[in-house]
Design a protein around this motif. Structure first.
Motif, PDB file in Angstrom:
ATOM      1  N   ILE A   1       6.893   3.307   6.709  1.00 46.57           N
ATOM      2  CA  ILE A   1       5.689   2.785   7.289  1.00 46.57           C
ATOM      3  C   ILE A   1       4.185   3.162   6.538  1.00 46.57           C
ATOM      4  CG2 ILE A   1       4.258   3.262   9.461  1.00 46.57           C
ATOM      5  CD1 ILE A   1       6.773   3.345  10.963  1.00 46.57           C
ATOM      6  N   PHE A   2       4.129   4.413   6.179  1.00 49.66           N
ATOM      7  CA  PHE A   2       3.080   4.804   5.285  1.00 49.66           C
ATOM      8  C   PHE A   2       2.910   3.913   3.940  1.00 49.66           C
ATOM      9  CE2 PHE A   2       3.196   9.296   7.883  1.00 49.66           C
ATOM     10  CZ  PHE A   2       2.538   8.696   8.584  1.00 49.66           C
ATOM     11  N   GLN A   3       4.089   3.917   3.061  1.00 55.49           N
ATOM     12  CA  GLN A   3       4.174   2.966   1.996  1.00 55.49           C
ATOM     13  C   GLN A   3       3.640   1.757   2.447  1.00 55.49           C
ATOM     14  OE1 GLN A   3       8.308   3.485   0.686  1.00 55.49           O
ATOM     15  NE2 GLN A   3       7.482   4.140  -1.185  1.00 55.49           N
ATOM     16  N   GLY A   4       4.090   1.029   3.293  1.00 54.85           N
ATOM     17  CA  GLY A   4       3.661  -0.212   3.824  1.00 54.85           C
ATOM     18  C   GLY A   4       2.377  -0.573   3.999  1.00 54.85           C
ATOM     19  N   ILE A   5       1.769   0.419   4.846  1.00 54.28           N
ATOM     20  CA  ILE A   5       0.466   0.415   5.200  1.00 54.28           C
ATOM     21  C   ILE A   5      -0.513   0.338   3.950  1.00 54.28           C
ATOM     22  CG2 ILE A   5      -1.519   1.785   6.244  1.00 54.28           C
ATOM     23  CD1 ILE A   5       0.471   2.250   8.509  1.00 54.28           C
ATOM     24  N   ALA A   6       0.002   1.669   3.175  1.00 55.26           N
ATOM     25  CA  ALA A   6      -0.930   1.521   1.951  1.00 55.26           C
ATOM     26  C   ALA A   6      -0.762   0.376   0.906  1.00 55.26           C
ATOM     27  CB  ALA A   6      -0.361   2.770   1.030  1.00 55.26           C
ATOM     28  N   ALA A   7       0.469  -0.294   0.979  1.00 52.08           N
ATOM     29  CA  ALA A   7       0.520  -1.580   0.274  1.00 52.08           C
ATOM     30  C   ALA A   7      -0.244  -2.597   0.740  1.00 52.08           C
ATOM     31  CB  ALA A   7       1.983  -1.962  -0.094  1.00 52.08           C
ATOM     32  N   ILE A   8      -0.357  -2.966   1.981  1.00 52.57           N
ATOM     33  CA  ILE A   8      -0.799  -3.822   2.543  1.00 52.57           C
ATOM     34  C   ILE A   8      -2.517  -3.584   2.489  1.00 52.57           C
ATOM     35  CG2 ILE A   8      -1.259  -4.943   4.857  1.00 52.57           C
ATOM     36  CD1 ILE A   8       1.577  -4.253   5.300  1.00 52.57           C
ATOM     37  N   ALA A   9      -3.050  -2.349   2.658  1.00 51.60           N
ATOM     38  CA  ALA A   9      -4.333  -2.014   2.672  1.00 51.60           C
ATOM     39  C   ALA A   9      -5.169  -2.280   1.218  1.00 51.60           C
ATOM     40  CB  ALA A   9      -4.572  -0.750   3.158  1.00 51.60           C
ATOM     41  N   LYS A  10      -4.520  -1.758   0.295  1.00 54.61           N
ATOM     42  CA  LYS A  10      -5.220  -1.949  -1.050  1.00 54.61           C
ATOM     43  C   LYS A  10      -3.966  -2.247  -2.034  1.00 54.61           C
ATOM     44  CE  LYS A  10      -9.055   0.921  -0.830  1.00 54.61           C
ATOM     45  NZ  LYS A  10     -10.091   0.469  -1.652  1.00 54.61           N
ATOM     46  N   ASP A  11      -4.251  -3.211  -2.637  1.00 52.10           N
ATOM     47  CA  ASP A  11      -3.234  -3.840  -3.757  1.00 52.10           C
ATOM     48  C   ASP A  11      -3.295  -2.856  -5.063  1.00 52.10           C
ATOM     49  OD1 ASP A  11      -2.266  -5.717  -2.418  1.00 52.10           O
ATOM     50  OD2 ASP A  11      -3.256  -7.402  -3.248  1.00 52.10           O
ATOM     51  N   ASP A  12      -4.329  -1.902  -5.210  1.00 51.55           N
ATOM     52  CA  ASP A  12      -4.407  -1.077  -6.266  1.00 51.55           C
ATOM     53  C   ASP A  12      -3.883   0.222  -6.215  1.00 51.55           C
ATOM     54  OD1 ASP A  12      -6.290  -0.590  -4.745  1.00 51.55           O
ATOM     55  OD2 ASP A  12      -8.128  -0.203  -6.155  1.00 51.55           O
ATOM     56  N   VAL A  13      -3.209   0.652  -5.162  1.00 48.82           N
ATOM     57  CA  VAL A  13      -2.710   1.737  -4.865  1.00 48.82           C
ATOM     58  C   VAL A  13      -1.232   2.203  -5.688  1.00 48.82           C
ATOM     59  CG1 VAL A  13      -1.442   3.448  -3.088  1.00 48.82           C
ATOM     60  CG2 VAL A  13      -3.683   1.964  -2.492  1.00 48.82           C
TER      61      VAL A  13
END
Length: 153
Positions: A51-63
């Motif tokens: 879930i945290f990976q998904g949120i990070a990938a959705i929120a910012k594409d440069d993560v």
């Protein structure tokens, strides 16, 4: 004879009649054994991390930065939604395992297998992380398959 054990028996002859040994596999309530409970905890952890990976990938594409080219190329936002949805379902399955559901056990095996495939495809973005999650998923599959007892009623 032998010294007393925590279960009322002694070390040489095992538990006293009417007592069950500690960590015998069944918790006395029919909800599973230690391996199943550990797999449930791991499912909850892997699900939350997904879930945290998904949120990070959705929120910012440069993560996440992709390493080289790879056959399985998806948009990072699409990967974020995939991880988020799978993570939510994995967490719910872990909760079902704590409730003692055999449906959750089968779903846990299937979801861990799906997680292995998804993390293999996620390798270009987070190679070491993916390998660690794959190893945990393999252990989840092993723990759920080996602790599944078939009862005929």
């Amino acid at each position: 004879m032998g010294q007393p054990t925590p279960t009322g028996g002694n070390w040489n002859t095992g538990p006293a009649p009417g007592n069950t040994p500690m960590f015998s596999g069944d918790d006395g309530q029919g909800t599973g054994n230690v391996g199943t409970m550990f797999a449930a905890v791991l499912l909850l952890v892997v699900g939350c991390l997904s879930i945290f990976q998904g949120i990070a990938a959705i929120a910012k594409d440069d993560v996440y930065a992709r390493i080289g080219s790879y056959v399985f190329e998806f948009d990072l936002t699409a990967w974020g939604w995939i991880h988020l949805i799978v993570g939510i379902v994995v967490v719910l399955t872990g909760v079902g395992l704590f409730a003692g559901s055999n449906v959750a056990r089968g779903a846990g095996i299937a979801l861990a297998a799906i997680s292995v495939i998804l993390n293999f495809m996620w390798l270009p973005y987070q190679p070491w992380w993916s390998i660690i999650i794959i190893a945990i998923d393999v252990f989840i599959i092993w723990a759920l398959c080996t602790s599944w007892t078939h009862t005929t009623e």
